[in-house]
Design a protein around this motif. Sequence first.
Motif, mmCIF file in Angstrom:
data_model
loop_
_atom_site.group_PDB
_atom_site.id
_atom_site.type_symbol
_atom_site.label_atom_id
_atom_site.label_comp_id
_atom_site.label_asym_id
_atom_site.label_seq_id
_atom_site.Cartn_x
_atom_site.Cartn_y
_atom_site.Cartn_z
ATOM 1 N N VAL A 195 -11.506 8.597 -5.778
ATOM 2 C CA VAL A 195 -11.364 7.686 -4.633
ATOM 3 C C VAL A 195 -9.973 7.823 -4.029
ATOM 4 C CG1 VAL A 195 -11.219 5.250 -3.969
ATOM 5 C CG2 VAL A 195 -13.105 6.041 -5.410
ATOM 6 N N GLU A 196 -8.966 7.851 -4.881
ATOM 7 C CA GLU A 196 -7.591 7.966 -4.393
ATOM 8 C C GLU A 196 -7.382 9.276 -3.633
ATOM 9 O OE1 GLU A 196 -3.842 6.536 -6.614
ATOM 10 O OE2 GLU A 196 -3.912 8.702 -6.988
ATOM 11 N N ALA A 197 -7.943 10.363 -4.152
ATOM 12 C CA ALA A 197 -7.778 11.662 -3.497
ATOM 13 C C ALA A 197 -8.456 11.687 -2.130
ATOM 14 C CB ALA A 197 -8.330 12.771 -4.391
ATOM 15 N N TRP A 198 -9.673 11.150 -2.055
ATOM 16 C CA TRP A 198 -10.379 11.148 -0.768
ATOM 17 C C TRP A 198 -9.746 10.163 0.213
ATOM 18 C CZ3 TRP A 198 -13.321 14.681 1.179
ATOM 19 C CH2 TRP A 198 -14.029 15.549 0.336
ATOM 20 N N MET A 199 -9.256 9.040 -0.291
ATOM 21 C CA MET A 199 -8.539 8.115 0.586
ATOM 22 C C MET A 199 -7.263 8.758 1.111
ATOM 23 S SD MET A 199 -10.208 5.261 1.002
ATOM 24 C CE MET A 199 -8.928 4.162 1.606
ATOM 25 N N GLY A 200 -6.655 9.641 0.299
ATOM 26 C CA GLY A 200 -5.467 10.358 0.736
ATOM 27 C C GLY A 200 -5.738 11.308 1.891
ATOM 28 N N GLU A 201 -6.987 11.749 2.029
ATOM 29 C CA GLU A 201 -7.354 12.579 3.179
ATOM 30 C C GLU A 201 -7.308 11.768 4.475
ATOM 31 O OE1 GLU A 201 -8.072 15.711 3.472
ATOM 32 O OE2 GLU A 201 -8.218 16.385 1.396
ATOM 33 N N ILE A 202 -7.580 10.485 4.353
ATOM 34 C CA ILE A 202 -7.605 9.614 5.528
ATOM 35 C C ILE A 202 -6.227 9.032 5.815
ATOM 36 C CG2 ILE A 202 -8.567 7.426 6.391
ATOM 37 C CD1 ILE A 202 -11.133 8.166 4.874
ATOM 38 N N SER A 203 -5.496 8.712 4.756
ATOM 39 C CA SER A 203 -4.127 8.211 4.890
ATOM 40 C C SER A 203 -3.265 8.977 3.897
ATOM 41 C CB SER A 203 -4.077 6.705 4.612
ATOM 42 O OG SER A 203 -2.762 6.214 4.737
ATOM 43 N N SER A 204 -2.540 9.959 4.380
ATOM 44 C CA SER A 204 -1.807 10.889 3.524
ATOM 45 C C SER A 204 -0.863 10.165 2.565
ATOM 46 C CB SER A 204 -1.009 11.866 4.390
ATOM 47 O OG SER A 204 -0.293 12.775 3.586
ATOM 48 N N GLY A 205 -0.946 10.560 1.289
ATOM 49 C CA GLY A 205 -0.050 10.010 0.283
ATOM 50 C C GLY A 205 -0.441 8.654 -0.264
ATOM 51 N N LEU A 206 -1.572 8.118 0.157
ATOM 52 C CA LEU A 206 -1.986 6.791 -0.292
ATOM 53 C C LEU A 206 -2.284 6.794 -1.788
ATOM 54 C CD1 LEU A 206 -2.743 3.895 0.725
ATOM 55 C CD2 LEU A 206 -5.106 4.697 0.776
ATOM 56 N N ARG A 207 -1.788 5.787 -2.479
ATOM 57 C CA ARG A 207 -2.054 5.617 -3.903
ATOM 58 C C ARG A 207 -2.675 4.240 -4.125
ATOM 59 N NH1 ARG A 207 -1.713 10.108 -3.522
ATOM 60 N NH2 ARG A 207 -0.273 11.610 -4.456
ATOM 61 N N ILE A 208 -3.576 4.172 -5.118
ATOM 62 C CA ILE A 208 -4.285 2.925 -5.407
ATOM 63 C C ILE A 208 -4.063 2.551 -6.865
ATOM 64 C CG2 ILE A 208 -6.522 1.761 -5.451
ATOM 65 C CD1 ILE A 208 -7.502 3.817 -3.410
ATOM 66 N N GLN A 209 -3.676 1.314 -7.094
ATOM 67 C CA GLN A 209 -3.490 0.804 -8.448
ATOM 68 C C GLN A 209 -4.383 -0.411 -8.645
ATOM 69 O OE1 GLN A 209 0.588 0.010 -9.475
ATOM 70 N NE2 GLN A 209 0.069 -1.138 -11.323
ATOM 71 N N PHE A 223 -1.888 -1.040 -3.022
ATOM 72 C CA PHE A 223 -1.744 0.232 -2.329
ATOM 73 C C PHE A 223 -0.269 0.619 -2.264
ATOM 74 C CE2 PHE A 223 -5.588 -1.777 -0.689
ATOM 75 C CZ PHE A 223 -6.518 -0.762 -0.836
ATOM 76 N N SER A 224 -0.021 1.931 -2.267
ATOM 77 C CA SER A 224 1.362 2.420 -2.256
ATOM 78 C C SER A 224 2.065 2.104 -0.946
ATOM 79 C CB SER A 224 1.389 3.930 -2.507
ATOM 80 O OG SER A 224 0.592 4.606 -1.536
ATOM 81 N N ASP A 225 1.311 1.987 0.134
ATOM 82 C CA ASP A 225 1.881 1.684 1.440
ATOM 83 C C ASP A 225 1.126 0.523 2.060
ATOM 84 O OD1 ASP A 225 3.729 3.960 1.538
ATOM 85 O OD2 ASP A 225 1.912 5.177 1.713
ATOM 86 N N HIS A 226 1.751 -0.081 3.069
ATOM 87 C CA HIS A 226 1.039 -1.093 3.847
ATOM 88 C C HIS A 226 -0.128 -0.414 4.560
ATOM 89 C CE1 HIS A 226 0.288 -4.594 6.318
ATOM 90 N NE2 HIS A 226 0.273 -3.799 7.382
#
Length: 270
Positions: A195-209, A223-226
């Motif tokens: 999920v984190e990798a595919w979300m990163g395709e939509i918002s580069s560098g996004l991390r999920i905890q 989320f790593s960013d707003h």
Amino acid sequence: MISSLRLLNFKAFENQLVEFKSLTLLSGYNSTGKSSVLQALSLLHQSHQQSLLQNTGLLLNGNLVNIGTANDALYENAKEDYVGFELILKNETKGIWHFNYNSLEREANFLESGFNSVDADVYQSSIFNGQLYHLQSERAKVASGILNYQRRELRQIGALGEYTAHFLYTYGGQPIPIAELAHPEAKSINLIDQVEAWMGEISSGLRIQVNAHLDMDLVNLKFSDHVGYGITYVLPIIVAILASNPGALILIEHPETGLHPQAQTKLGKL
């Protein structure tokens, strides 16, 4: 897999045949019945889930979809007092359900069974015996949530995506069922990393905890960013796709909402 669905006296449709492929897109003007097609499938599924469909009737309001009253379900200019669905699967098996409309019970949230003709194998198909996710056009905030039976027992993320946080907490450490959907740059084959990798395709560098507070039955996502509305809107879609078993049915209303066209393209690849 579904081949076609005919809607009879249901909402905007007097008699409408809809044919399906492995990926089916419904497009059209507002209020032309696109969502009604998805609702029909969810009504059948949730009624079967509650052991009502075979002999009792159609549950109009449940965990997947809520359409209101019997009067809301019936086509406005119906010439006959019933709502009907005719489902044909790829193996040519068929199910026909007619549900009686009683004008004295216009406000009922249930339609009683009338005529049924269902091949034996139909109830073993994925629409009834497998996973079905129906994400409606509205979305709940998915940053946190309370433990819920639907999420734990039925592997549901909620019609509004409201159980997404707990779903990721519960199943995030498990491998995704369809390896072909794996992102090549993900940390692992597990759901949360995919999920984190595919979300990163939509918002580069996004991390999920995923953070759990079990003493309060609370789980929240960090989320790593707003992130904006588009990210929280698309997260349940990506979770549903990656968590699905082969043959699962995923119904998504307005999947493109809030996404940049380039992000829509990325989502389309998945």
